[in-house]
Design a protein around this motif. Sequence first.
Motif, short mmCIF file in Angstrom:
data_model
loop_
_atom_site.label_atom_id
_atom_site.label_comp_id
_atom_site.label_asym_id
_atom_site.label_seq_id
_atom_site.Cartn_x
_atom_site.Cartn_y
_atom_site.Cartn_z
N LEU A 1 0.84 -1.19 0.00
CA LEU A 1 0.00 0.00 0.00
C LEU A 1 0.88 1.26 0.00
CD1 LEU A 1 -3.16 0.46 2.20
CD2 LEU A 1 -1.70 2.34 1.59
N ARG A 2 1.87 1.25 0.85
CA ARG A 2 2.79 2.41 0.91
C ARG A 2 3.57 2.59 -0.39
NH1 ARG A 2 4.69 1.34 7.10
NH2 ARG A 2 3.04 2.57 8.09
N GLU A 3 3.96 1.48 -0.99
CA GLU A 3 4.70 1.53 -2.25
C GLU A 3 3.84 2.10 -3.38
OE1 GLU A 3 6.04 -1.87 -5.33
OE2 GLU A 3 6.94 -2.05 -3.33
N ARG A 4 2.56 1.76 -3.38
CA ARG A 4 1.66 2.20 -4.45
C ARG A 4 1.07 3.59 -4.22
NH1 ARG A 4 -2.16 -2.94 -5.17
NH2 ARG A 4 -3.56 -1.30 -5.93
N PHE A 5 1.09 4.08 -2.99
CA PHE A 5 0.47 5.35 -2.67
C PHE A 5 0.95 6.51 -3.54
CE2 PHE A 5 -0.21 9.27 -0.29
CZ PHE A 5 -1.57 9.18 -0.02
N PRO A 6 2.23 6.61 -3.88
CA PRO A 6 2.68 7.74 -4.71
C PRO A 6 2.20 7.68 -6.17
CG PRO A 6 4.53 6.80 -3.49
CD PRO A 6 3.37 5.87 -3.33
N ASN A 7 1.64 6.57 -6.61
CA ASN A 7 1.20 6.44 -8.00
C ASN A 7 0.18 7.51 -8.35
OD1 ASN A 7 2.76 4.16 -8.39
ND2 ASN A 7 1.10 2.74 -7.98
N ASP A 8 0.12 7.81 -9.66
CA ASP A 8 -0.97 8.67 -10.14
C ASP A 8 -2.19 7.77 -10.36
OD1 ASP A 8 -1.00 7.58 -12.87
OD2 ASP A 8 0.86 8.69 -13.16
N ALA A 9 -3.33 8.40 -10.56
CA ALA A 9 -4.59 7.65 -10.66
C ALA A 9 -4.59 6.66 -11.83
CB ALA A 9 -5.77 8.61 -10.79
N ALA A 10 -4.04 7.05 -12.97
CA ALA A 10 -4.03 6.16 -14.14
C ALA A 10 -3.17 4.92 -13.89
CB ALA A 10 -3.54 6.91 -15.38
N THR A 11 -2.01 5.12 -13.30
CA THR A 11 -1.13 3.99 -12.99
C THR A 11 -1.80 3.06 -12.00
OG1 THR A 11 0.85 5.33 -13.41
CG2 THR A 11 1.14 3.36 -12.04
N GLU A 12 -2.37 3.65 -10.97
CA GLU A 12 -3.02 2.84 -9.94
C GLU A 12 -4.21 2.07 -10.50
OE1 GLU A 12 -3.25 1.06 -6.24
OE2 GLU A 12 -1.63 2.10 -7.27
N SER A 13 -4.95 2.67 -11.40
CA SER A 13 -6.08 1.99 -12.03
C SER A 13 -5.63 0.73 -12.76
CB SER A 13 -6.79 2.94 -12.99
OG SER A 13 -7.87 2.29 -13.61
N GLU A 14 -4.52 0.80 -13.46
CA GLU A 14 -4.03 -0.38 -14.17
C GLU A 14 -3.50 -1.45 -13.22
OE1 GLU A 14 -4.71 -1.14 -17.36
OE2 GLU A 14 -5.91 0.67 -17.06
N ILE A 15 -2.91 -1.03 -12.12
CA ILE A 15 -2.46 -2.00 -11.11
C ILE A 15 -3.68 -2.70 -10.51
CG2 ILE A 15 -1.37 -2.26 -8.85
CD1 ILE A 15 0.55 0.03 -9.72
N VAL A 16 -4.72 -1.92 -10.19
CA VAL A 16 -5.95 -2.49 -9.64
C VAL A 16 -6.54 -3.50 -10.63
CG1 VAL A 16 -8.36 -1.95 -9.08
CG2 VAL A 16 -6.50 -0.60 -8.08
N ARG A 17 -6.55 -3.16 -11.91
CA ARG A 17 -7.06 -4.08 -12.94
C ARG A 17 -6.31 -5.42 -12.88
NH1 ARG A 17 -9.73 -2.65 -17.44
NH2 ARG A 17 -9.05 -0.48 -17.26
N GLY A 18 -4.99 -5.36 -12.77
CA GLY A 18 -4.18 -6.57 -12.68
C GLY A 18 -4.44 -7.36 -11.40
N GLU A 19 -4.60 -6.66 -10.30
CA GLU A 19 -4.89 -7.32 -9.03
C GLU A 19 -6.25 -8.01 -9.07
OE1 GLU A 19 -2.66 -7.65 -6.32
OE2 GLU A 19 -1.31 -6.86 -7.86
N LEU A 20 -7.24 -7.34 -9.65
CA LEU A 20 -8.56 -7.95 -9.80
C LEU A 20 -8.48 -9.21 -10.66
CD1 LEU A 20 -10.72 -4.75 -10.29
CD2 LEU A 20 -11.07 -6.47 -8.50
N ARG A 21 -7.71 -9.16 -11.73
CA ARG A 21 -7.56 -10.34 -12.59
C ARG A 21 -6.98 -11.51 -11.78
NH1 ARG A 21 -3.86 -13.01 -14.28
NH2 ARG A 21 -2.28 -11.44 -13.95
N LYS A 22 -5.96 -11.23 -10.96
CA LYS A 22 -5.36 -12.29 -10.14
C LYS A 22 -6.38 -12.88 -9.16
CE LYS A 22 -0.95 -9.91 -9.93
NZ LYS A 22 -0.01 -9.29 -8.98
N ILE A 23 -7.13 -11.99 -8.52
CA ILE A 23 -8.16 -12.44 -7.57
C ILE A 23 -9.19 -13.30 -8.29
CG2 ILE A 23 -10.07 -11.68 -6.08
CD1 ILE A 23 -8.26 -9.11 -5.56
N ASN A 24 -9.64 -12.84 -9.46
CA ASN A 24 -10.62 -13.62 -10.24
C ASN A 24 -10.05 -14.97 -10.63
OD1 ASN A 24 -12.25 -11.37 -10.03
ND2 ASN A 24 -12.11 -10.82 -12.19
#
Length: 178
Positions: free
Chosen positions: A140-163
Motif C-alpha cells: 500500500l505504501r509503495e503504491r500510494f505515490p502512484n498517479d490515478a491512471a497507474t493505480e487503475s491499471e495496477i488495480v485491474r491486474g490485481e482484480l484479474r489475479k483475484i478472479n
Amino acid sequence: MTNQPTASTADTGALEALAAAPAAELRETLLEICSSPRWAEAVEAARPWRDRPALLAANAAAMAVLTADDLADAMAGHARIGTPKAGDATSEREQAGIRGADTALLDELHEANAAYEAKFGHVFLICATGRTAGTMLASLRERFPNDAATESEIVRGELRKINDIRINRLLDGPQASA
C-alpha cells in the motif's frame, strides 16, 4: 501470478457444468467471482470454454476492457484490506494474512487505507491471498505515490489475479475449501 493447475477429470466436469449452467445461474456465480456486471457478461459471452486456461483467458480479456465505472463495480465487491467482511468466507480466506497481526500494525494499515481512499476514491485493492498484514501495508505504501491512471491499471491486474484464484477454487470444487 496466475494460478493455473493442470486439467483433470474433475476440472473438466466442473467446467462443463459451469458452461452448461442456465444464464441466470451462471451470472449469479460469475458475480460472486467479480461484482462487475460487464465482466460477468463478457465471461459468459465467451462460453463454452474448452478448458481451464480458456476460462482464465476469458477473465483476462474481460478485465482488459473494463471501464473506470466497471472497475468501480468490481472493487465494490471487495472488503477493505485489514477488515474482511464478517461472515464472508471468501473475504476471510483471502485476507487470512491479517490474522494474528498486532494491533499497532492493523492500526497502521487502517490509517494507510484511509489515506489511500482519500487520494484515489476507492479501497486499496491487492490480491491478498498468501500475503501478511505487513506485506500488504508495504505494498500500500509503495503504491500510494502512484498517479490515478497507474493505480487503475495496477488495480485491474490485481482484480484479474483475484478472479483467477476464485475461478480456480470454483473449478477445483469442495476439495479446495481449505
